[in-house]
Design a protein around this motif. Structure first.
Motif, mmCIF file in Angstrom:
data_model
loop_
_atom_site.group_PDB
_atom_site.id
_atom_site.type_symbol
_atom_site.label_atom_id
_atom_site.label_comp_id
_atom_site.label_asym_id
_atom_site.label_seq_id
_atom_site.Cartn_x
_atom_site.Cartn_y
_atom_site.Cartn_z
ATOM 1 N N GLY A 184 0.561 -1.061 -0.489
ATOM 2 C CA GLY A 184 0.364 -0.044 -0.184
ATOM 3 C C GLY A 184 1.125 1.468 -0.646
ATOM 4 O O GLY A 184 0.131 2.241 -0.301
ATOM 5 N N VAL A 185 2.172 1.146 0.560
ATOM 6 C CA VAL A 185 3.142 2.154 -0.141
ATOM 7 C C VAL A 185 4.268 2.278 -0.638
ATOM 8 O O VAL A 185 4.549 2.969 -1.285
ATOM 9 C CB VAL A 185 3.654 2.632 1.818
ATOM 10 N N VAL A 186 4.920 1.139 -0.066
ATOM 11 C CA VAL A 186 6.156 1.026 -0.961
ATOM 12 C C VAL A 186 6.199 0.758 -2.590
ATOM 13 O O VAL A 186 6.445 1.443 -3.401
ATOM 14 C CB VAL A 186 7.480 -0.136 -0.726
ATOM 15 N N LEU A 187 5.537 -0.311 -2.865
ATOM 16 C CA LEU A 187 5.095 -0.285 -4.259
ATOM 17 C C LEU A 187 4.374 0.710 -4.563
ATOM 18 O O LEU A 187 5.111 0.850 -6.401
ATOM 19 C CB LEU A 187 3.946 -1.705 -4.245
ATOM 20 N N PRO A 188 3.383 1.009 -4.403
ATOM 21 C CA PRO A 188 3.416 2.680 -5.350
ATOM 22 C C PRO A 188 3.676 3.198 -5.384
ATOM 23 O O PRO A 188 4.126 3.930 -6.772
ATOM 24 C CB PRO A 188 1.660 3.033 -4.511
ATOM 25 N N VAL A 189 5.006 3.856 -4.018
ATOM 26 C CA VAL A 189 5.340 4.861 -4.664
ATOM 27 C C VAL A 189 6.934 4.814 -5.441
ATOM 28 O O VAL A 189 6.873 5.260 -6.120
ATOM 29 C CB VAL A 189 6.132 5.329 -2.799
ATOM 30 N N MET A 190 7.047 3.489 -5.249
ATOM 31 C CA MET A 190 7.794 3.245 -6.153
ATOM 32 C C MET A 190 7.615 2.217 -8.113
ATOM 33 O O MET A 190 8.749 3.401 -9.097
ATOM 34 C CB MET A 190 8.659 1.476 -6.176
ATOM 35 N N VAL A 191 6.157 3.352 -7.972
ATOM 36 C CA VAL A 191 5.491 2.465 -9.000
ATOM 37 C C VAL A 191 5.803 3.763 -10.382
ATOM 38 O O VAL A 191 5.624 4.831 -11.115
ATOM 39 C CB VAL A 191 4.282 1.970 -9.496
ATOM 40 N N LEU A 192 4.637 4.671 -9.115
ATOM 41 C CA LEU A 192 3.975 6.377 -9.595
ATOM 42 C C LEU A 192 4.922 7.595 -9.774
ATOM 43 O O LEU A 192 4.919 8.668 -10.381
ATOM 44 C CB LEU A 192 2.864 6.303 -8.161
ATOM 45 N N VAL A 193 5.588 6.893 -8.998
ATOM 46 C CA VAL A 193 6.903 8.850 -8.536
ATOM 47 C C VAL A 193 7.537 8.358 -10.325
ATOM 48 O O VAL A 193 7.544 9.039 -11.001
ATOM 49 C CB VAL A 193 8.024 8.504 -7.306
ATOM 50 N N PRO A 194 8.689 7.638 -10.194
ATOM 51 C CA PRO A 194 8.970 7.682 -11.788
ATOM 52 C C PRO A 194 8.497 7.825 -12.807
ATOM 53 O O PRO A 194 8.759 8.960 -13.599
ATOM 54 C CB PRO A 194 10.206 6.077 -11.651
ATOM 55 N N LEU A 195 6.943 6.780 -13.001
ATOM 56 C CA LEU A 195 6.291 7.165 -13.969
ATOM 57 C C LEU A 195 5.241 8.947 -13.518
ATOM 58 O O LEU A 195 5.816 9.170 -15.137
ATOM 59 C CB LEU A 195 4.976 6.276 -13.606
ATOM 60 N N THR A 196 5.824 9.617 -12.953
ATOM 61 C CA THR A 196 4.574 11.201 -12.731
ATOM 62 C C THR A 196 6.077 11.677 -13.571
ATOM 63 O O THR A 196 5.606 12.506 -14.281
ATOM 64 C CB THR A 196 4.215 11.574 -10.950
ATOM 65 N N VAL A 197 6.863 11.667 -13.229
ATOM 66 C CA VAL A 197 8.470 12.050 -13.384
ATOM 67 C C VAL A 197 8.749 12.109 -15.171
ATOM 68 O O VAL A 197 8.266 13.225 -15.362
ATOM 69 C CB VAL A 197 9.431 12.155 -12.709
ATOM 70 N N ALA A 198 8.135 10.897 -15.361
ATOM 71 C CA ALA A 198 8.697 10.610 -16.891
ATOM 72 C C ALA A 198 7.635 11.387 -17.541
ATOM 73 O O ALA A 198 7.596 11.823 -18.868
ATOM 74 C CB ALA A 198 8.909 9.124 -16.908
ATOM 75 N N MET A 199 6.311 10.984 -17.655
ATOM 76 C CA MET A 199 5.141 11.400 -17.644
ATOM 77 C C MET A 199 5.701 13.071 -18.271
ATOM 78 O O MET A 199 4.866 14.483 -19.177
ATOM 79 C CB MET A 199 3.621 11.315 -17.141
#
Length: 334
Positions: A92-107
């Motif tokens: 609920g915390v680590v996995l979403p952060v690991m996925v969404l942060v780099p994805l948001t930056v890239a987008m």
């Protein structure tokens, strides 16, 4: 052996390979085969989405397997609580952060690059969406055509996009992303093509009955080929080659075709339909509905609703002799 003794293969076993093989036929190249810098930017972002999505999928399967294999029976309350905390923190915390942060930056980075593309523009093209065809103008070159966009390779191109009726959306998967065409507003799309070729474009916004058959072609050419095409397209229509074509030109005027279509160099100055000055040089009819061949052209003139129901062109009542004469004239518009 009778059919009763043949064991049926479950559908869930057949479906995955059938769906996979469905994409292996002679399909039109799409967004996964970019042919320009804008499409490559979008393709890189797409690849990142696929990789991250696959990683999340694998992690979910691993967690599911661990949950199935481990049994809470016999475990103490403290052990169960610790497992629950690890699950909440990890899933609920680590996995979403690991996925969404780099994805948001890239987008954000890709979106900023695509939205604020600057630099010299080598070619400006105006595209107007109609129900259900595309008007294409080269304002600096004096060229007007329909359903085809010609451009030179390795040249920054700017499309100025608007609509004459409802909202449309232009999309060329191998060259650029989607941009809406809105009545009364001009949107801009910049891109380039890095290799010669013919790339199919679509309307990506539902715009009416024939939305699904509102296509166009982007034809990327070498600089010399593009200059030759521009020179030909800038010329007025060729005069009728013989008496039969001249009679076809008269039929064109007598049956009201000139009220909707323009043919530069003649009295036909209609604006409701596509400019027909160089009709015979185009590859398709009806915005990619059928190939530009004599039989299809005849069918389109006599019964356009039979080919593309819902388009705004009415049928033209002609007998066989008149139709042949009109076709001779139209086939001379190169």
């Amino acid at each position: 052996m009778t059919s009763r003794h043949v064991r049926r293969v479950p559908r869930w076993v057949i479906a995955p390979p059938v769906l996979a093989l469905a994409g292996c036929g002679d399909q039109e190249p799409g967004a996964l085969l970019p042919r320009g810098s804008v499409a490559q930017e979008i393709g890189g972002l797409t690849l990142l989405l696929v990789v991250l999505g696959a990683a999340v999928f694998v992690l979910v399967l691993v967690a599911l397997g661990m949950a199935v294999r481990s049994s809470p029976l016999g475990s103490g309350e403290a052990v169960a609580t610790a497992r629950s905390r690890r699950l909440v923190l990890g899933g609920g915390v680590v996995l979403p952060v690991m996925v969404l942060v780099p994805l948001t930056v890239a987008m954000l980075v890709s979106g900023n690059r695509l939205t604020h593309r600057q630099g010299d523009v080598g070619l400006t093209i105006e595209v107007v969406g109609h129900q259900f065809w595309w008007e294409v103008r080269y304002p600096d070159l004096g060229v007007v055509t329909a359903n085809e966009i010609h451009l030179p390779v390795d040249t920054p191109v700017r499309l100025l996009l608007t609509s004459a009726d409802v909202i449309h959306s232009v999309w060329v998967p191998q060259l650029a992303g989607k941009v809406d065409m809105i009545p009364g507003k001009t949107n801009e799309l910049r891109f380039d093509a890095d290799t010669p070729g013919v790339f199919r474009g679509f309307c990506a916004e539902f715009c009416g009955l024939q939305h699904g058959r509102m296509h166009f072609l982007v034809i990327a050419q070498t600089a010399d080929d593009f200059e030759a095409w521009i020179t030909e397209q800038a010329e007025p229509a060729a005069p009728p080659a013989d008496e039969t074509a001249a009679r076809g030109m008269e039929i064109f005027s007598e049956h009201g075709c000139a009220a909707c279509h323009a043919v530069r160099g003649t009295d036909a100055v209609g604006v409701a339909g596509p400019d027909l000055t160089h009709l015979a040089s185009r590859r398709t009819l009806g915005a990619g509905t059928v190939a530009n061949r004599r039989g299809n052209l005849a069918g389109w003139v006599v019964d356009p609703q039979g080919i593309k129901p819902g388009n705004l062109m009415p049928p033209t009542p002609l007998d066989a002799a008149e139709l042949d004469l009109l076709l001779r004239y139209l086939e001379g518009l190169r």
